[in-house]
Design a protein around this motif. Structure first.
Motif, PDB file in Angstrom:
ATOM      1  N   GLU A 166     -15.021  -6.521  14.832  1.00  0.00           N
ATOM      2  CA  GLU A 166     -16.482  -6.107  15.671  1.00  0.00           C
ATOM      3  C   GLU A 166     -16.525  -6.250  16.932  1.00  0.00           C
ATOM      4  OE1 GLU A 166     -18.042  -6.314  12.392  1.00  0.00           O
ATOM      5  OE2 GLU A 166     -16.238  -7.332  11.040  1.00  0.00           O
ATOM      6  N   LYS A 198       0.245   4.337   1.093  1.00  0.00           N
ATOM      7  CA  LYS A 198       0.075   5.724   2.342  1.00  0.00           C
ATOM      8  C   LYS A 198      -1.312   5.153   3.019  1.00  0.00           C
ATOM      9  CE  LYS A 198      -2.681   9.165  -0.637  1.00  0.00           C
ATOM     10  NZ  LYS A 198      -3.365   8.464  -1.008  1.00  0.00           N
ATOM     11  N   PHE A 199      -1.523   5.813   4.545  1.00  0.00           N
ATOM     12  CA  PHE A 199      -2.030   5.592   4.963  1.00  0.00           C
ATOM     13  C   PHE A 199      -3.171   6.308   4.787  1.00  0.00           C
ATOM     14  CE2 PHE A 199       1.987   4.358   7.460  1.00  0.00           C
ATOM     15  CZ  PHE A 199       1.089   3.404   8.414  1.00  0.00           C
ATOM     16  N   ARG A 200      -4.353   5.087   4.763  1.00  0.00           N
ATOM     17  CA  ARG A 200      -6.127   6.245   4.995  1.00  0.00           C
ATOM     18  C   ARG A 200      -6.354   6.893   5.835  1.00  0.00           C
ATOM     19  NH1 ARG A 200      -9.877   1.730   2.549  1.00  0.00           N
ATOM     20  NH2 ARG A 200      -9.447   2.183   0.033  1.00  0.00           N
ATOM     21  N   GLY A 256     -15.042  -1.606   5.942  1.00  0.00           N
ATOM     22  CA  GLY A 256     -14.659  -1.118   4.028  1.00  0.00           C
ATOM     23  C   GLY A 256     -12.820  -0.212   4.589  1.00  0.00           C
ATOM     24  N   ARG A 257     -13.071   0.826   5.068  1.00  0.00           N
ATOM     25  CA  ARG A 257     -12.227   1.808   5.112  1.00  0.00           C
ATOM     26  C   ARG A 257     -10.917   0.826   5.449  1.00  0.00           C
ATOM     27  NH1 ARG A 257     -13.403   4.335   1.965  1.00  0.00           N
ATOM     28  NH2 ARG A 257     -12.068   6.193   2.448  1.00  0.00           N
ATOM     29  N   GLY A 258     -10.761  -0.225   6.132  1.00  0.00           N
ATOM     30  CA  GLY A 258      -9.494  -0.402   6.279  1.00  0.00           C
ATOM     31  C   GLY A 258      -9.174  -0.395   7.229  1.00  0.00           C
ATOM     32  N   ARG A 281     -15.871   0.864  -2.783  1.00  0.00           N
ATOM     33  CA  ARG A 281     -14.983   0.959  -0.909  1.00  0.00           C
ATOM     34  C   ARG A 281     -13.558   1.195  -1.906  1.00  0.00           C
ATOM     35  NH1 ARG A 281     -14.675  -4.112   2.830  1.00  0.00           N
ATOM     36  NH2 ARG A 281     -16.694  -3.517   3.838  1.00  0.00           N
ATOM     37  N   SER A 304      -8.690  -3.367   9.016  1.00  0.00           N
ATOM     38  CA  SER A 304      -7.573  -4.657  10.081  1.00  0.00           C
ATOM     39  C   SER A 304      -6.323  -4.232  10.023  1.00  0.00           C
ATOM     40  CB  SER A 304      -7.617  -5.789   8.507  1.00  0.00           C
ATOM     41  OG  SER A 304      -9.429  -5.652   8.234  1.00  0.00           O
ATOM     42  N   LEU A 305      -5.677  -3.454   9.120  1.00  0.00           N
ATOM     43  CA  LEU A 305      -4.478  -2.925   8.876  1.00  0.00           C
ATOM     44  C   LEU A 305      -4.144  -2.233  10.002  1.00  0.00           C
ATOM     45  CD1 LEU A 305      -2.370  -2.414   6.318  1.00  0.00           C
ATOM     46  CD2 LEU A 305      -2.213  -0.017   7.006  1.00  0.00           C
ATOM     47  N   ASP A 334     -15.731  -7.642   0.466  1.00  0.00           N
ATOM     48  CA  ASP A 334     -14.445  -7.319   0.501  1.00  0.00           C
ATOM     49  C   ASP A 334     -14.232  -6.970  -0.881  1.00  0.00           C
ATOM     50  OD1 ASP A 334     -12.510  -4.929   0.906  1.00  0.00           O
ATOM     51  OD2 ASP A 334     -11.249  -6.917   1.348  1.00  0.00           O
ATOM     52  N   GLN A 388      -5.890   5.522   9.981  1.00  0.00           N
ATOM     53  CA  GLN A 388      -4.700   4.225  10.344  1.00  0.00           C
ATOM     54  C   GLN A 388      -3.365   4.830  11.109  1.00  0.00           C
ATOM     55  OE1 GLN A 388      -4.380   2.866   6.506  1.00  0.00           O
ATOM     56  NE2 GLN A 388      -6.151   1.327   7.048  1.00  0.00           N
ATOM     57  N   LEU A 430       0.997  -1.035  -0.303  1.00  0.00           N
ATOM     58  CA  LEU A 430       0.257  -0.080  -0.029  1.00  0.00           C
ATOM     59  C   LEU A 430       0.462   1.221  -0.045  1.00  0.00           C
ATOM     60  CD1 LEU A 430      -2.722  -1.488   2.832  1.00  0.00           C
ATOM     61  CD2 LEU A 430      -2.771  -1.011   0.080  1.00  0.00           C
TER      62      LEU A 430
END
Ligand SMILES: Nc1ncnc2c1ncn2[C@@H]1O[C@H](COP(=O)(O)OP(=O)(O)OP(=O)(O)O)[C@@H](O)[C@H]1O
Ligand SMILES: [Mg+2]
Ligand SMILES: [Zn+2]
Length: 620
Positions: A224, A95-97, A120-122, A411, A124-125, A383, A100, A93
């Motif tokens: 979750e 860059k960070f969203r 969906g914004r990420g 997404r 998990s990262l 996803d 994050q 990836l």
């Protein structure tokens, strides 16, 4: 006092009493409004006073000033270079969203953290990257085995070692994982478990204890996390027992992740997980690339299927999407109907066997199927980046559900559409289904409100549900209300309300219950001539009639009345708590609706006959 004037006095007394009743109701309403405004005021004051306003719901988290929190957006930590490198090399990836990096830095600093970020914004990262950059392993609690498998597959594809323990793990596999947990040379960076494992496996807990003492348990992620709370929409009893993690391993930072949690749900999760002072980071729920639209579904000649197939074949030609439906049966029929119209669609629901389900999922993910016609079973863990449309053939049972389901669109941050078909009868179909759920009815009405009301931006209705303060600039004409503002007019529906209330009232005096359909038809003058003579019928169109009845239900002039048999639940309409207000001559009700020529003059006035016989059934 002569008898004449006694009668006059009695009449005046009656009218004063009626008015007092109305006043009492108005007071109750104003008190309610006062309470809600006071609570809003408190919330806003808290936001002003709290140093780190936008990142922390009031009352939670340790005192950290805005300045201090800002520090976590920097890249001058001892781990920053490694993070940056792994983001590019391992996760590929650039860059960070939003949020994050801040979340990752906070977690790397050992802080307990709740991260609320739209689907969906990420999220998990935010635990996968720290796991790769830390000694030992990260324990990840995930509610579904399928979610776990998706993540393991993904991590494998980028060469990050991860293992899982769940009900279907083989004995040998479990033995190996349990042994490796305390092995300093163990290769895995992430250990995925279901909450049931934590709750039920003493062996797992004792190995975790050993790993903790050996300093190998670097972080705990609870995915979750809203599943902890009964007030959340996916409550899972085993999540209730996860408090044991923080009690046994107090020094390990915990990261709770969710896409849907209000501040009260989060407070509940904080208590259940025994996290004393988590920092809460909340990303905005405004998905700016999604266009929100509501289309009316005609309950007589339901032509929504033709409409949907036309959309898919024209506007969304060769683009990927989802059509959500109400039931398994609907999934099959809608899918078949779309296929007949030449759409490459397949159905998906909980009652299919696992192979068929994963085959549909796989074919859709690889664009061999254009559209999945699914129940909500097609949910967590979906996803696909390039979903260009999510169409709801039937409304969702709450705004939270709708946000989550429609949020599977776009997404990849490119424009995508979220369209819901709003049908009068669907309200009651869902209503009878959610009637036993905690606040199920109330939640459904918020969804109905989202669809029905055209006096507010659709986004603002969603924002309110996630405790966001909305400013109208945030829509950018990316919803039908903002885009077509001029097509709506405000109409006075006071007389209509009186007519409908009279119908329901009359049924009440005859000891009969009316379904919404019966009220609609009675008002439209269908049915026995005898009945028509007793009520004021209307010449409004069916859609207008349904819109008005829905509005009266939402505004509390009508309310729901259920009756249960062992086989089914019936939905009837009865007078709402505001119905008596209509006795007050100065009380008026307005409603904003699509410009369809509706105005008070289109009502057919039929004289009310007073001589009806109360013993005759007239509603059949
Ligand atoms: N910084 C980033 N840049 C680009 N893509 C990203 C970035 N971070 C994550 N993604 C991608 O976003 C997608 C969704 O990520 P993820 O599954 O973590 O979402 P989520 O927030 O957990 O959603 P859900 O609530 O549905 O579980 C993944 O395909 C992931 O690779
Ligand atoms: Mg996730
Ligand atoms: Zn808008």
């Amino acid at each position: 006092m002569d008898s004449d004037s006694a009668e006059d006095v009695q009449a005046e007394l009656d009218s004063v009493e009626a008015e007092l009743e109305v006043v009492a109701l108005q007071i109750a309403e104003l008190l309610e409004k006062q309470a809600s405004l006071t609570s809003k005021k408190k919330q806003l004051l808290c936001r002003l006073e709290e140093p780190c306003d936008s990142t922390q719901p009031s009352g939670s988290g340790p005192a950290m000033t805005k300045q201090e929190l800002l520090r976590y957006e920097n890249d001058d930590f001892s781990w920053s270079t490694e993070l940056e490198q792994n983001l590019k090399d391992v996760f590929q990836l650039s860059k960070f969203r939003a949020l994050q990096l801040k979340a990752i830095n906070l977690s790397m600093s050992g802080k307990d953290l709740f991260l609320v970020m739209p689907t969906g914004r990420g999220k998990s990262l935010c635990y996968q990257l720290p796991a790769v950059c830390s000694e030992g392993f990260t324990l990840v609690v995930t509610p579904l085995v399928s979610l776990m498998e998706d993540q393991l597959m993904y991590l494998k594809s980028i060469d990050v070692e991860a293992v899982s323990l769940n009900a279907s793990s083989s004995k040998e596999h479990a033995k190996m994982v349990l042994a490796e947990m305390t092995d300093a040379k163990a290769p895995f960076k992430l250990l995925y478990v279901t909450p049931e494992k934590i709750a039920k496996s003493k062996l797992l807990m004792s190995r975790l204890e050993k790993a903790y003492n050996a300093g190998r348990l670097s972080r705990i992620a609870v995915d979750e996390v809203h599943c902890c709370s009964q007030w959340g929409h996916d409550f899972r009893p085993d999540y209730k027992l996860l408090g044991i993690l923080k009690r046994q391993f107090p020094k390990v930072p915990l990261l709770g992740l969710t896409a849907t949690a209000t501040s009260s749900v989060l407070k509940d999760c904080q208590k259940i997980l025994c996290v004393p002072e988590p920092i809460t980071l909340t990303a905005s729920f405004n998905r700016t690339n999604l266009y929100y639209e509501v289309r009316l579904k005609d309950s007589i000649s339901d032509d929504s299927i033709s409409d949907i197939s036309a959309l898919i074949k024209e506007r969304y030609k060769d683009q990927s999407g989802i059509v959500y439906v109400f039931s398994q049966k609907d999934a099959e029929t809608v899918s078949a109907d779309l296929q007949k119209k030449g759409v490459n669609a397949s159905s998906y629901h909980a009652n299919m066997n696992p192979e068929d389900k994963s085959q549909v999922h796989r074919k859709w993910a690889t664009n061999k199927i254009q559209v999945v016609v699914a129940t909500v079973a097609f949910g967590m863990g979906i996803d696909k980046a390039d979903v260009r449309f999510v169409i709801h053939h039937t409304i969702s049972k709450s705004i939270e559900n709708y946000y989550q389901e429609s949020g599977r669109a776009g997404r990849d941050d490119k424009p995508a559409d979220c369209i819901v078909y709003f049908g009068f009868n669907d309200i009651f179909r869902i209503s009878t289904m959610v009637v036993m759920e905690n606040v199920g009815q109330q939640k459904l009405l918020t969804m109905v409100d989202y669809c029905q009301n055209v006096d507010r931006c659709r986004r603002s209705v969603i924002a309110v549900h996630f405790d966001e303060v909305w400013d109208d600039e945030g829509c950018n004409e990316m919803c039908d209300v903002c885009r077509h503002g001029n097509d709506y007019i405000t109409v006075d529906i006071t007389q209509h309300a009186k007519d409908v209330v009279q119908i329901v009232e009359l049924a009440g005096t005859l000891d009969e219950k009316l379904t919404p359909l019966k009220v609609t038809e009675a008002w439209m003058g269908k049915g026995p001539a005898k009945r028509r003579k007793m009520i004021q019928t209307t010449t409004l169109s069916r859609l207008e009639v349904e819109a008005i009845i829905t509005s009266l239900l939402l505004q509390g002039y009508l309310s729901e009345d259920f009756s249960f048999t062992p086989y089914t639940t019936y939905f009837y309409l009865k007078l709402g708590r505001k119905a008596p207000l209509l006795k007050n001559q100065s009380h008026s009700i307005t409603m904003k609706m699509r410009r369809t020529g509706l105005d008070a003059n289109t009502v057919t006035k039929v004289p009310v006959m007073a001589d009806h016989n109360p013993n005759t059934l007239i509603w059949e």
